[in-house]
Design a protein around this motif. Structure first.
Motif, PDB file in Angstrom:
ATOM      1  N   GLY A  96       8.761 -12.014  -2.374  1.00  0.00           N
ATOM      2  CA  GLY A  96       9.859 -12.195  -1.192  1.00  0.00           C
ATOM      3  C   GLY A  96      10.573 -13.213  -1.816  1.00  0.00           C
ATOM      4  N   ALA A  97      10.642 -14.171  -3.340  1.00  0.00           N
ATOM      5  CA  ALA A  97      11.098 -15.202  -3.434  1.00  0.00           C
ATOM      6  C   ALA A  97      12.079 -14.653  -4.923  1.00  0.00           C
ATOM      7  CB  ALA A  97      10.516 -16.006  -4.686  1.00  0.00           C
ATOM      8  N   GLY A  98      11.657 -13.088  -5.290  1.00  0.00           N
ATOM      9  CA  GLY A  98      12.447 -12.565  -5.786  1.00  0.00           C
ATOM     10  C   GLY A  98      13.933 -12.063  -5.095  1.00  0.00           C
ATOM     11  N   LEU A  99      13.546 -11.293  -4.399  1.00  0.00           N
ATOM     12  CA  LEU A  99      14.790 -10.809  -2.906  1.00  0.00           C
ATOM     13  C   LEU A  99      15.447 -11.890  -2.385  1.00  0.00           C
ATOM     14  CD1 LEU A  99      12.744  -8.548  -0.615  1.00  0.00           C
ATOM     15  CD2 LEU A  99      14.766  -7.661  -2.999  1.00  0.00           C
ATOM     16  N   LEU A 100      14.838 -12.590  -2.400  1.00  0.00           N
ATOM     17  CA  LEU A 100      15.612 -13.827  -1.837  1.00  0.00           C
ATOM     18  C   LEU A 100      16.555 -14.410  -2.855  1.00  0.00           C
ATOM     19  CD1 LEU A 100      16.921 -15.471   0.427  1.00  0.00           C
ATOM     20  CD2 LEU A 100      14.779 -17.500  -0.443  1.00  0.00           C
ATOM     21  N   THR A 101      15.725 -15.206  -4.203  1.00  0.00           N
ATOM     22  CA  THR A 101      17.049 -15.512  -5.360  1.00  0.00           C
ATOM     23  C   THR A 101      18.120 -13.999  -5.823  1.00  0.00           C
ATOM     24  OG1 THR A 101      14.693 -16.133  -6.388  1.00  0.00           O
ATOM     25  CG2 THR A 101      16.618 -15.680  -7.366  1.00  0.00           C
ATOM     26  N   ALA A 102      17.480 -12.751  -4.945  1.00  0.00           N
ATOM     27  CA  ALA A 102      19.517 -11.988  -5.144  1.00  0.00           C
ATOM     28  C   ALA A 102      19.952 -12.437  -4.026  1.00  0.00           C
ATOM     29  CB  ALA A 102      18.604 -11.093  -5.828  1.00  0.00           C
ATOM     30  N   LEU A 103      19.531 -12.471  -2.945  1.00  0.00           N
ATOM     31  CA  LEU A 103      20.381 -12.351  -1.992  1.00  0.00           C
ATOM     32  C   LEU A 103      21.764 -13.964  -2.156  1.00  0.00           C
ATOM     33  CD1 LEU A 103      19.769 -10.588   0.822  1.00  0.00           C
ATOM     34  CD2 LEU A 103      19.191 -13.063   1.956  1.00  0.00           C
ATOM     35  N   LEU A 104      21.023 -14.331  -2.354  1.00  0.00           N
ATOM     36  CA  LEU A 104      21.574 -15.793  -2.533  1.00  0.00           C
ATOM     37  C   LEU A 104      22.079 -15.953  -3.503  1.00  0.00           C
ATOM     38  CD1 LEU A 104      18.571 -18.741  -1.473  1.00  0.00           C
ATOM     39  CD2 LEU A 104      20.247 -17.279   0.361  1.00  0.00           C
ATOM     40  N   SER A 105      21.934 -15.473  -4.936  1.00  0.00           N
ATOM     41  CA  SER A 105      22.765 -15.102  -5.411  1.00  0.00           C
ATOM     42  C   SER A 105      23.727 -14.718  -5.278  1.00  0.00           C
ATOM     43  CB  SER A 105      22.350 -14.854  -6.640  1.00  0.00           C
ATOM     44  OG  SER A 105      22.709 -14.721  -7.958  1.00  0.00           O
ATOM     45  N   VAL A 106      23.768 -13.093  -4.211  1.00  0.00           N
ATOM     46  CA  VAL A 106      25.051 -12.739  -4.226  1.00  0.00           C
ATOM     47  C   VAL A 106      25.841 -13.536  -3.472  1.00  0.00           C
ATOM     48  CG1 VAL A 106      25.499 -10.611  -2.675  1.00  0.00           C
ATOM     49  CG2 VAL A 106      23.446 -10.410  -4.788  1.00  0.00           C
ATOM     50  N   PHE A 107      25.258 -14.095  -3.133  1.00  0.00           N
ATOM     51  CA  PHE A 107      26.266 -14.741  -1.443  1.00  0.00           C
ATOM     52  C   PHE A 107      27.114 -15.940  -2.303  1.00  0.00           C
ATOM     53  CE2 PHE A 107      24.622 -12.814   1.491  1.00  0.00           C
ATOM     54  CZ  PHE A 107      25.599 -12.560   2.558  1.00  0.00           C
ATOM     55  N   GLY A 108      26.189 -16.236  -4.069  1.00  0.00           N
ATOM     56  CA  GLY A 108      27.592 -17.321  -4.791  1.00  0.00           C
ATOM     57  C   GLY A 108      26.704 -18.116  -4.461  1.00  0.00           C
ATOM     58  N   LEU A 109      26.140 -18.910  -4.280  1.00  0.00           N
ATOM     59  CA  LEU A 109      25.017 -19.690  -3.959  1.00  0.00           C
ATOM     60  C   LEU A 109      24.221 -19.746  -5.419  1.00  0.00           C
ATOM     61  CD1 LEU A 109      23.202 -19.613  -0.662  1.00  0.00           C
ATOM     62  CD2 LEU A 109      25.325 -20.580  -1.017  1.00  0.00           C
ATOM     63  N   ASP A 110      23.719 -21.304  -5.503  1.00  0.00           N
ATOM     64  CA  ASP A 110      23.225 -21.712  -6.974  1.00  0.00           C
ATOM     65  C   ASP A 110      22.006 -21.742  -7.378  1.00  0.00           C
ATOM     66  OD1 ASP A 110      22.291 -22.483  -9.424  1.00  0.00           O
ATOM     67  OD2 ASP A 110      22.796 -24.691  -9.033  1.00  0.00           O
ATOM     68  N   VAL A 111      21.266 -20.086  -7.833  1.00  0.00           N
ATOM     69  CA  VAL A 111      20.033 -20.055  -7.582  1.00  0.00           C
ATOM     70  C   VAL A 111      18.914 -20.788  -8.710  1.00  0.00           C
ATOM     71  CG1 VAL A 111      20.340 -18.646  -5.373  1.00  0.00           C
ATOM     72  CG2 VAL A 111      20.571 -17.932  -8.073  1.00  0.00           C
ATOM     73  N   ARG A 112      19.627 -21.598  -9.120  1.00  0.00           N
ATOM     74  CA  ARG A 112      19.046 -21.410 -10.781  1.00  0.00           C
ATOM     75  C   ARG A 112      17.482 -21.513 -10.601  1.00  0.00           C
ATOM     76  NH1 ARG A 112      23.331 -24.140 -14.089  1.00  0.00           N
ATOM     77  NH2 ARG A 112      24.002 -25.535 -12.362  1.00  0.00           N
ATOM     78  N   ALA A 113      17.552 -22.685  -9.313  1.00  0.00           N
ATOM     79  CA  ALA A 113      15.971 -23.509  -9.532  1.00  0.00           C
ATOM     80  C   ALA A 113      14.906 -22.547  -9.057  1.00  0.00           C
ATOM     81  CB  ALA A 113      16.125 -24.806  -7.906  1.00  0.00           C
ATOM     82  N   LEU A 114      16.004 -21.267  -7.419  1.00  0.00           N
ATOM     83  CA  LEU A 114      15.090 -20.624  -7.119  1.00  0.00           C
ATOM     84  C   LEU A 114      14.414 -19.769  -8.190  1.00  0.00           C
ATOM     85  CD1 LEU A 114      13.765 -20.020  -4.874  1.00  0.00           C
ATOM     86  CD2 LEU A 114      16.044 -18.703  -3.712  1.00  0.00           C
ATOM     87  N   ALA A 115      15.341 -19.086  -8.754  1.00  0.00           N
ATOM     88  CA  ALA A 115      15.284 -18.213  -9.700  1.00  0.00           C
ATOM     89  C   ALA A 115      14.535 -18.808 -10.892  1.00  0.00           C
ATOM     90  CB  ALA A 115      16.495 -18.089 -10.775  1.00  0.00           C
ATOM     91  N   ALA A 116      13.904 -19.722 -11.361  1.00  0.00           N
ATOM     92  CA  ALA A 116      13.222 -20.530 -12.315  1.00  0.00           C
ATOM     93  C   ALA A 116      11.508 -20.476 -10.972  1.00  0.00           C
ATOM     94  CB  ALA A 116      13.388 -21.841 -12.480  1.00  0.00           C
ATOM     95  N   VAL A 117      12.070 -20.128  -9.996  1.00  0.00           N
ATOM     96  CA  VAL A 117      10.997 -20.312  -8.990  1.00  0.00           C
ATOM     97  C   VAL A 117       9.965 -18.807  -8.979  1.00  0.00           C
ATOM     98  CG1 VAL A 117       9.775 -20.278  -6.844  1.00  0.00           C
ATOM     99  CG2 VAL A 117      11.262 -23.010  -7.651  1.00  0.00           C
ATOM    100  N   ALA A 118      10.929 -17.851  -9.252  1.00  0.00           N
ATOM    101  CA  ALA A 118      10.598 -16.729  -8.894  1.00  0.00           C
ATOM    102  C   ALA A 118      10.033 -16.463  -9.950  1.00  0.00           C
ATOM    103  CB  ALA A 118      12.182 -16.432  -8.723  1.00  0.00           C
ATOM    104  N   ALA A 119      10.577 -16.951 -10.784  1.00  0.00           N
ATOM    105  CA  ALA A 119       9.988 -16.034 -13.033  1.00  0.00           C
ATOM    106  C   ALA A 119       8.543 -16.612 -12.605  1.00  0.00           C
ATOM    107  CB  ALA A 119      11.046 -17.350 -13.837  1.00  0.00           C
ATOM    108  N   VAL A 120       8.462 -18.034 -12.414  1.00  0.00           N
ATOM    109  CA  VAL A 120       7.121 -18.217 -12.197  1.00  0.00           C
ATOM    110  C   VAL A 120       5.804 -17.465 -11.524  1.00  0.00           C
ATOM    111  CG1 VAL A 120       5.559 -20.800 -11.614  1.00  0.00           C
ATOM    112  CG2 VAL A 120       8.243 -21.008 -12.868  1.00  0.00           C
ATOM    113  N   LEU A 121       6.734 -17.323 -10.332  1.00  0.00           N
ATOM    114  CA  LEU A 121       6.203 -16.626  -8.867  1.00  0.00           C
ATOM    115  C   LEU A 121       5.555 -15.442 -10.315  1.00  0.00           C
ATOM    116  CD1 LEU A 121       7.294 -17.127  -5.731  1.00  0.00           C
ATOM    117  CD2 LEU A 121       4.498 -18.204  -7.121  1.00  0.00           C
ATOM    118  N   ALA A 122       6.640 -14.974 -10.719  1.00  0.00           N
ATOM    119  CA  ALA A 122       6.051 -13.337 -11.822  1.00  0.00           C
ATOM    120  C   ALA A 122       5.472 -13.394 -12.375  1.00  0.00           C
ATOM    121  CB  ALA A 122       7.592 -13.022 -12.374  1.00  0.00           C
ATOM    122  N   LEU A 123       5.453 -14.570 -13.342  1.00  0.00           N
ATOM    123  CA  LEU A 123       4.144 -14.949 -14.424  1.00  0.00           C
ATOM    124  C   LEU A 123       2.353 -14.966 -13.838  1.00  0.00           C
ATOM    125  CD1 LEU A 123       3.577 -15.572 -17.230  1.00  0.00           C
ATOM    126  CD2 LEU A 123       3.968 -18.249 -16.554  1.00  0.00           C
TER     127      LEU A 123
END
Ligand SMILES: Nc1nc2c(c(=O)[nH]1)N[C@H]1C(S)=C(S)[C@@H](COP(=O)(O)OP(=O)(O)OC[C@H]3O[C@@H](n4cnc5c(=O)[nH]c(N)nc54)[C@H](O)[C@@H]3O)O[C@H]1N2
Ligand SMILES: Nc1nc2c(c(=O)[nH]1)N[C@H]1C(S)=C(S)[C@@H](COP(=O)(O)OP(=O)(O)OC[C@H]3O[C@@H](n4cnc5c(=O)[nH]c(N)nc54)[C@H](O)[C@@H]3O)O[C@H]1N2
Ligand code: SF4
Ligand code: SF4
Ligand code: SF4
Ligand code: SF4
Ligand code: SF4
Ligand SMILES: [Mo]
Lengths: 987, 311, 243
Positions: B159-186
């Motif tokens: 879910g976080a992965g999808l959200l990161t991608a989505l928000l990013s596509v909408f041009g939002l700054d997702v760097r924090a979220l992406a970091a969370v997604a990376a941590v979740l992947a780990l």
């Protein structure tokens, strides 16, 4: 005789085999009020028709539940003496046999080449005309040119009699490839036999020894019996290379090496004799142990019994010290001691027997390695047998009167029972091995005593029983034989030999090659006929035998023989008529196919003249009757045979004016009399139906049978149930019922004078002597006391090239080749594996699921391996007759039976390896001609990958014309539910 | 267990869908995600599509799909029934939030309440799904304390992965979220390895001895009751060769965890178009990886009935 | 009702199977098939019955095993397998529709075909492989303990036992109320040490299996002692006998 059937227990009294308190309905079996809408009392059927099962030859009683004209359910008949309510795995799958898409539909006439399976449908009239014209011509010219061989049928008293009326000696049923060793050895020794002609005393035995049985003809009785033995805590010992089925539940499994049982048994006899643990009293009373045998080497009567001037057998009286009538009741027979009587040196039989088996070559240590059993085990089993027979002996408080009129207050029991079948039978030393087992039983005094082996009426009969085989003259045109084609020879003079001493019969039964071939040699008829050895025939008439597949040795060769042509282009076997009910492999090899009904659509007669449904406690017989109407243009074979007989004008089948004597088989069953008062069925005879056993034909007999559940059964009085060989009341009853001619005691033949007569002939005595080339073989194998020899294939080949024994076992849920067309049974097994001992396989680099070549001296077969522990390490085995030819039985392409299932028969030769003179005999026992299926020796060669299918393979058989499509999915049973729901909705 | 595609797709999609719904709804309710109507439409639409699509796909393997409605009745005892009830409740709540968001551009007030409910219910739904498997004692690999956390973690991870991608596509700054997604992947990776590790040590308490009641020594299958595979073997006797499974495990780890970990980390660092591309690729790859993971989840799970067949 | 019932009675009907006596003949297998394909759950569909991979719905299957015991001795054991009508069966509790249920009155576990959606979850939840899916009808099927026989007023009373029990030729199958410690089956279980299959899973099967009895390998029999060779035997035999 008026013997009412015993009262059938009331519906509420627990009865039947499974009526233990733990197998009964709930005490309160009213449906509880669950409220889940489950219909707990659906109507099962509109009608229950009671008849006899024929999913195998066991003859169980069945209740066929019929709903809306469809078979809803087949259950065991609780009142039936054979199965007492239980039903085996095949019996319950009868519905799928009855509705098999492989059922033949109409007579077929070959249109293509023989063996290609190309037919056209013809009308019955045309079929019968073709057959009758041919048969009429044969009968008028040379009747033996008809070879009439029948397989799994239960109407041998009709078919044999028909052949005799026709005038051909060339008749036999399946016994020759089945178990004639057991029948002949038993009948020549104790006047009865294992097979289904006797049974262990399941209720009283304490010790049970089972030799070489996987399933047997007494399928359900043996299972019920083993269940009883186990429930009662009796010890069950199985002697069998394979630890499956009955052998799996045995307390002790002796994984013997195939073909060595004779040695094992003789070692037991050795031990018992050595310890003096034999029943002398019994031997003196019921056997020929005391009869004097002439000891005069070189004389023409050496080894024959000493007789007085009137021909009476003599024995030595140990009190009066003189030779006396051996069969008199008042004597004191000596069992040992050489005496000289009338100038002849003689010894009693028992002394010869003791001298033979006390020899150290029969000691456990001497046989242990060969048998693959520890010597200590053999010694222990001998001790256990003695302990059970003598220490656990008991007296049954049932008074009886012996043949000499002496009353006995009790019946002595010796609770050791034995049973043996094809593991003994299907070896080339099987006759003697079986005789050895009977010897063991008799020495322990356990034949027809409480707790022992029991005869089923009409047995015992005199050993050997009459009559002798008819047809010595080979049959004369338009003349019936003087008797039945099959019978029991009592010496060389009874053989069926031509002027030059060669065989009269096409299968060479009753020739020097197989003198005591009491059941014929069905397995040789095709090979001999194709070779024209001893002569050519015109028509091969087969019934219910799948000879182009599982009942032949050298199956591929047999297919070739069936289609072989002469130089002039004609078939070597000019005409083949075959009756089958289903599209079997053999149908393709017929010129004319006579389609039979299923077992639910015809009359059959399970007769005391043949293989009845008797129980040791009383005789019985049964019928089948058309509980369903055929929906195809098929006719019951027996009716067709009677029709053909009438068309050909066979004396017994036409009236004085030449018109048919019998309307059909049902009419024959009721009205035919073999001898006055004796007909196919023993029940409800006499004009008013009140006589049993003997009596005038009763036109309503079949109705009485149907009313009584399809069978008749008579219970002996308690005093008649044991010691039948010497029990006056029993013997008199047996005479009244027509089982035996005279109420004389039956004397067990430990020593067989009949065999000695053949041996003397081989030694150059007597009017009928074997040709020189045969003398040694006869001399060697006609020992009057049981002997053991290495089975022929092994003797010829040794162990080096083909180190493993290869045998088959019958799966309990399949009947030979029939089972594979059955939608339910084939789900259980549609591929057979080769079972190989784990250790042996490791040595050969073979692992589970590997494909291997199974190579014999004759040929090779490919199959897939399954590793097991419970098998003799020198033995590999497989389930019998699972492998099928592609296209047969209406199985679709890719059916595993054709792809991965294999038939071991391809590796079995119909001939023995050539002897020193290059002579090859049929692959059979030299005494009886019994097919030696289990002599096979093989080696295993692991196949490379890519070989994941069975070999050999043959051209796919086409489907007979106009057969219905085979369903993709079966919803059998759905209609009953719809019907029920409909009924419910209507309510 | 037979890896039926419909069930694999269902669990992966619904896991991702409910994970996305939970995050999006919570984010919107808490005002962390702007109440942009198009964003709402796409985010809630994707979440609902995945969740509903998954549910629909699960009915594809029913013998009698027309009676699927009956499956709601046994929520008192059946996790499958509870899952149905929870899923429908979640979807209803999510639809309420989506309506406010997409049509009214509002994610506050009652809509925020619906959002929070969606988040909680999503977690509940994923838990019920997990419990369907975790409660099955005959399948030792599933009847594990790790099944529930794994389902929850994988759900939030995807879910976080999808959200990161989505928000990013909408041009939002997702760097924090992406970091969370990376941590979740780990975290997912660690957990999955822990699951495999545990399962290797827990082949199940039952043996052919206990299955047949034959005590001691060794029991081997001699003959099956039928020559061909039957329903039991087709459904529960699936076998995957060890070599094959090892390869697939490597693929699953690469796609579901390793690659997304790297790509989300990249997105967390670089941002911009490159970050967006990385996030989108990561999310898609992760879903593909989860399909492989889920295939193995089934294919490697051994049912006690196979004991009877000597498998 | 998919939750386990609050039993309205102590009756727990089930089977007892004697592995000591079962010869693996498959009679119970086909008898079950035959009865049930026209019975409560009719039909028991067969797929490709004459083709390459014949398969079908059965309620009772018989395996065979080789058991090498701790002491190295080996036995071949035939093993019938059908629904055990468990006391706490997850096959019932997992069912989302209530189609799978345990009867309160007698403990029989049944499937109500009209409710079953064919989700197969119950078959996953059954450790014993007692449930078979009928692909053709789309519902789960299983042993009914012959609920349409044991109470059937249209059958003679003696026949109101499960088809498999009636047919078993060796008498290795028994039936009764295992909830009543005084019932004949309960006594049989006590006497023979009947066991539960996979008790560790906690399903508490009603059906019990009677393990193979300790086989009477060596019967106590005094070893035979020789009467001293032929002479000895002949001397022993040389006595006055009568006929
Ligand atoms: N390798 C090996 N070979 C063996 C044996 C072995 O142990 N090992 N055993 C041998 C023995 S003992 C025997 S008895 C034979 C048996 O072998 P067969 O006598 O060939 O027995 P079946 O295969 O039963 O085939 C009999 C034929 O009867 C047909 N049939 C069935 N029902 C009916 C019916 O109602 N009417 C008619 N007219 N036909 C019907 C079947 O379709 C089949 O074609 O096999 C022998 N072959
Ligand atoms: N279900 C079913 N029942 C049948 C049949 C069938 O096809 N299926 N066929 C019927 C027919 S025609 C017949 S003849 C009977 C035959 O019935 P069985 O006599 O039971 O015949 P087989 O199955 O051939 O079993 C032979 C047994 O002998 C063992 N054996 C082989 N060689 C030796 C040996 O040298 N010594 C010992 N001690 N054992 C050995 C084999 O392992 C096997 O267990 O069954 C009849 N009943
Ligand atoms: S043993 Fe089975 S197949 Fe044979 S007659 Fe009896 S019930 Fe029928
Ligand atoms: S054996 Fe299986 S199907 Fe039967 S009650 Fe137990 S868990 Fe349920
Ligand atoms: S398959 Fe049918 S009986 Fe089984 S759990 Fe699903 S709905 Fe219930
Ligand atoms: S009780 Fe009935 S349904 Fe169950 S296995 Fe026995 S015959 Fe089949
Ligand atoms: S019918 Fe009886 S002996 Fe035969 S397989 Fe079933 S339980 Fe065993
Ligand atoms: Mo036979």
């Amino acid at each position: 005789m008026n013997a009412p059937t015993p009262p059938v227990p009331g519906p509420h009294a627990p009865h039947g085999a499974n009526s233990a308190p733990t197998q009964r309905p709930l005490a309160d079996n009213r449906a509880p009020n669950e409220g889940d809408g489950v219909e707990t009392s659906p109507t099962v059927s509109d009608e229950v028709r009671k008849t006899t099962c024929y999913m195998c030859a066991c003859r169980c009683g069945i209740d066929v539940h019929i709903k809306d004209g469809v078979v809803r359910y087949i259950a065991g008949n609780r009142d039936h003496p054979v199965n007492r309510g239980v039903l085996c795995g095949k019996g319950s799958a009868g519905i799928m046999q009855h509705y098999s898409p492989s059922r033949l539909r109409k007579p077929l006439l070959r249109v293509g080449e023989r063996g290609k399976g190309e037919f056209k449908e013809i009308e019955w009239e045309e079929a019968l005309t073709i057959a009758a014209d041919r048969l009429r011509h044969i009968r008028a010219t040379d009747p033996k040119k008809l070879a009439f061989f029948t397989g799994r049928d239960q109407s041998q008293s009709l078919t044999g009699w028909w052949a005799s009326q026709f005038g051909t000696p060339n008749f036999s049923a399946h016994g020759g490839f089945c178990s004639v060793n057991m029948a002949a050895a038993g009948l020549y020794t104790i006047g009865g036999a294992f097979w289904e002609f006797g049974e262990p005393d399941w209720e009283r035995a304490r010790y049970f020894l089972l030799f070489g049985v996987a399933e047997d003809h007494d399928s359900n009785p043996i299972k019920i019996g083993i269940g009883r033995l186990k429930a009662r805590g009796a010890k069950v010992v199985s002697v069998n290379p394979c630890r499956t089925g009955y052998n799996a539940v045995a307390d002790e499994w002796l994984g013997i090496r195939p073909g060595t049982d004779g040695l094992f048994v003789m070692a037991l006899i050795h031990e018992l004799l050595k310890a003096g643990r034999v029943d002398l009293d019994y031997l003196a009373k019921f056997t020929n142990a005391h009869v004097l045998v002439i000891r005069d080497p070189g004389a023409a009567d050496d080894g024959l019994f000493l007789r007085d001037a009137d021909g009476k057998l003599l024995a030595f009286d140990s009190v009066e010290k003189r030779a006396v009538d051996a069969l008199s009741a008042e004597i004191h027979p000596a069992l040992v001691g050489e005496v000289t009587v009338n100038g002849r040196r003689c010894v009693p039989v028992f002394q010869l027997l003791a001298e033979r088996y006390l020899d150290p070559s029969y000691a456990p240590d001497a046989v242990a390695e060969r048998c693959g059993l520890p010597a200590d085990t053999i010694r222990r089993i001998a001790a256990e047998l003695a302990e059970a027979a003598f220490e656990q002996s008991f007296e049954l408080a049932v008074p009886w009167t012996d043949w000499a009129g002496r009353r006995h207050e009790t019946m002595r029991g010796r609770p050791v029972a034995m049973h043996a079948m094809r593991g003994i039978s299907a070896h080339s030393n099987g006759f003697h091995t079986c005789r050895a087992i009977h010897l063991l039983q008799v020495l322990l005094g356990t034949v027809d005593v409480p707790g022992g082996f029991r005869f089923k009426p009409p047995f015992p009969k005199p050993a050997p029983p009459g009559p002798k085989p008819a047809g010595k003259d080979g049959g004369k045109p338009n003349t019936p034989l003087a008797g039945m084609p099959l019978g029991f020879v009592t010496g060389p003079e009874d053989l069926l030999l031509d002027e030059s001493g060669g065989p009269v019969r096409i299968d060479k039964a009753y020739s020097w090659e197989a003198p005591i071939a009491a059941h014929g040699l069905m397995h040789m008829v095709i090979a001999n006929a194709a070779k024209g050895d001893p002569y050519r025939i015109d028509t091969l008439f087969l019934y219910m035998a799948n000879m182009a597949w599982n009942s032949s040795m050298n199956t591929a060769g047999t297919m070739d023989m069936l289609t072989a042509r002469d130089a002039d282009g004609g078939y070597k076997i000019p005409f083949i008529i075959y009756s089958d009910a289903y599209a079997s492999e053999t149908v393709a090899y017929a010129d004319l196919v006579l389609p039979d009904t299923t077992y639910l659509e015809r009359h059959d007669c399970i007769s005391l003249l043949d293989r009845p449904i008797s129980h040791a406690d009383g005789p019985g017989d049964a019928i089948r009757w058309p509980v369903m109407e055929p929906d195809r243009d098929v006719r019951p074979f027996q009716t067709v045979l009677i029709d053909l007989g009438a068309r050909v004008g066979l004396p017994g089948l036409v009236k004085e004016d030449g018109s048919p004597r019998y309307r059909d088989y049902a009419d024959y069953i009721v009205h035919h009399e073999r001898t006055p008062g004796i007909g196919p069925l023993a029940g409800w005879r006499g004009a008013d139906g009140t006589e049993h056993g003997r009596g005038a034909p009763n036109p309503e007999q079949l109705d009485r049978y149907i009313e009584h559940g399809g069978f008749w059964h008579h219970e002996f009085a308690p005093g008649e149930r044991y010691y039948k060989m010497a029990n006056r009341d029993y013997l008199e009853t047996a005479v009244r019922m027509g089982f035996i001619p005279k109420a004389e005691p039956i004397v067990f033949q430990l020593y067989s004078e009949v065999l000695q007569k053949f041996r003397l002939a081989a030694r150059g005595h007597g009017a009928v002597q074997p040709p020189d080339g045969e003398r040694a073989r006869i001399e060697a194998h006609f020992d009057p006391l049981p002997i053991w020899y290495v089975p022929f294939e092994e003797a010829a080949e040794g162990d080096a090239d083909y180190p493993l024994h290869a045998i088959t076992q019958r799966p309990m849920h399949m009947y030979h080749s029939w089972g594979s067309q059955n939608a339910w049974l084939r789900q259980i097994t549609n591929q057979n594996r080769l079972f190989v001992h784990r250790g042996t396989a490791t040595g050969l680099g073979i692992s589970d699921d590997d494909w291997v070549w199974i190579e014999s001296r004759h040929g090779r077969v490919r199959g897939q391996v399954k590793l097991v522990d419970g098998v003799n390490p020198n033995t590999v085995w497989t389930w019998n007759a699972i492998g099928k030819r592609k296209g047969a039985w209406r199985l679709k392409d890719g059916a595993p039976e054709g792809e991965r299932g294999f038939l071991l028969n391809h590796a079995i030769s119909e001939l023995t390896p050539p002897d020193a003179r290059g002579r090859r005999y049929s692959n059979s026992d030299p005494v009886t001609g019994q097919a030696a299926w289990f002599d096979l020796k093989v080696r295993l060669i692991r196949c490379t990958s890519g070989s994941e299918c069975a070999e050999p393979q043959f051209e796919k058989l086409p489907c007979p014309p106009n057969m219905p499509a085979v369903p993709e999915t079966s919803h059998f049973g759905e209609s009953f539910r719809k019907e029920r729901e409909h009924e419910e909705a209507g309510r | 267990m037979h890896p039926a595609f419909s069930v694999i797709a269902f669990t992966v999609c619904s896991g991702a869908g409910f994970g996305l719904l939970a995050l999006v709804s919570a984010g919107a309710a808490l005002g962390l995600i702007p109440a942009d109507r198009l964003l709402g439409f796409v985010a809630m639409g994707l979440g609902l599509a995945l969740a509903c699509g998954g549910l629909l796909s699960s009915t594809a393997h029913l013998g009698r799909p027309e009676r699927a409605w009956r499956a709601f009745s046994q929520w008192r005892s059946s996790w499958l029934s509870r899952e149905g009830v929870a899923a429908v409740a979640t979807i209803l709540a999510a639809v309420a939030l989506a309506a406010g968001w997409v049509f009214l551009g509002r994610t506050d007030g009652a809509f925020a309440a619906a959002g929070l409910a969606t988040a909680v219910l999503s977690v509940a739904t994923v838990s019920t799904t997990a419990m369907i498997y975790a409660s099955l004692k005959p399948i030792a690999a599933w009847h594990s304390p790790l099944t529930l956390p794994a389902y929850l973690l994988f759900s939030v991870m995807t879910g976080a992965g999808l959200l990161t991608a989505l928000l990013s596509v909408f041009g939002l700054d997702v760097r924090a979220l992406a970091a969370v997604a990376a941590v979740l992947a780990l975290a997912g990776w660690v957990l999955k390895r822990a699951v495999w590790h545990r399962n290797a040590d827990h082949p199940g308490v039952s043996t052919l001895n206990s299955a047949t009641g034959l005590k001691g020594g060794m029991v081997r299958s001699l003959e099956w009751p039928h020559t061909e595979e039957n329903y039991l073997l087709k459904e529960m006797g699936y076998r995957v060769a060890r070599k094959h499974a090892l390869k697939l495990r490597r693929i699953a780890q690469a796609l579901a965890f390793a690659l997304p970990l790297v790509l989300f980390a990249l997105a967390a660092v670089v941002g911009g178009v490159a970050g967006t591309v990385a996030a989108v690729v990561a999310a898609v790859v992760q879903l593909a990886g989860m399909l492989v993971e889920r295939w193995l989840f089934f294919a490697e799970a051994k049912h006690t009935v196979t004991l009877y067949y000597g498998r | 009702m998919t939750s386990l019932p609050h039993a309205t009675s102590d009756v727990r009907l089930g089977l007892v199977i004697d592995l000591d006596t079962c010869v693996g003949c498959q009679a119970c297998v086909t008898a079950c098939k035959e009865w049930n394909t026209g019975g409560h759950m009719a039909p028991l569909t067969d797929y490709d019955p004459y083709g390459a991979a014949p398969d079908g719905v059965w309620f009772n299957r018989v395996h065979s095993y080789e058991h090498t015991k701790a002491d190295g001795c080996g036995e071949t054991v035939h093993f019938p397998r059908s629904c055990l009508h468990c006391e706490t069966p997850a096959c019932v509790t997992v069912c989302p529709t209530g189609a799978s249920y345990k009867r309160a009155s007698d403990g029989i576990v049944l499937v109500d075909e009209d409710k079953c959606i064919g989700c197969k979850l119950c078959s996953w939840a059954c450790p014993y492989g007692a449930r078979e899916f009928d692909t053709d009808v789309g519902v789960m099927k299983k042993c009914t303990l012959c609920v349409d026989r044991i109470y059937n007023e249209n059958l003679p009373e003696a026949d109101r036992v499960p088809a498999c029990v009636a047919s078993c030729p060796t008498g290795a199958r028994h039936f009764g109320d295992l909830g009543d410690p005084a019932s004949p089956v309960s006594q049989l279980i006590a006497e023979r040490g009947g066991v539960d299959l996979m008790p560790e899973l906690g399903y508490r099967p009603t059906n019990k299996y009677l393990p193979p009895r300790t086989r009477k390998a060596a019967e106590p029999a005094p070893a035979l002692t020789a009467t001293d060779g032929v002479g000895g035997l002949l001397g022993w035999v040389d006595r006055i006998l009568s006929r």
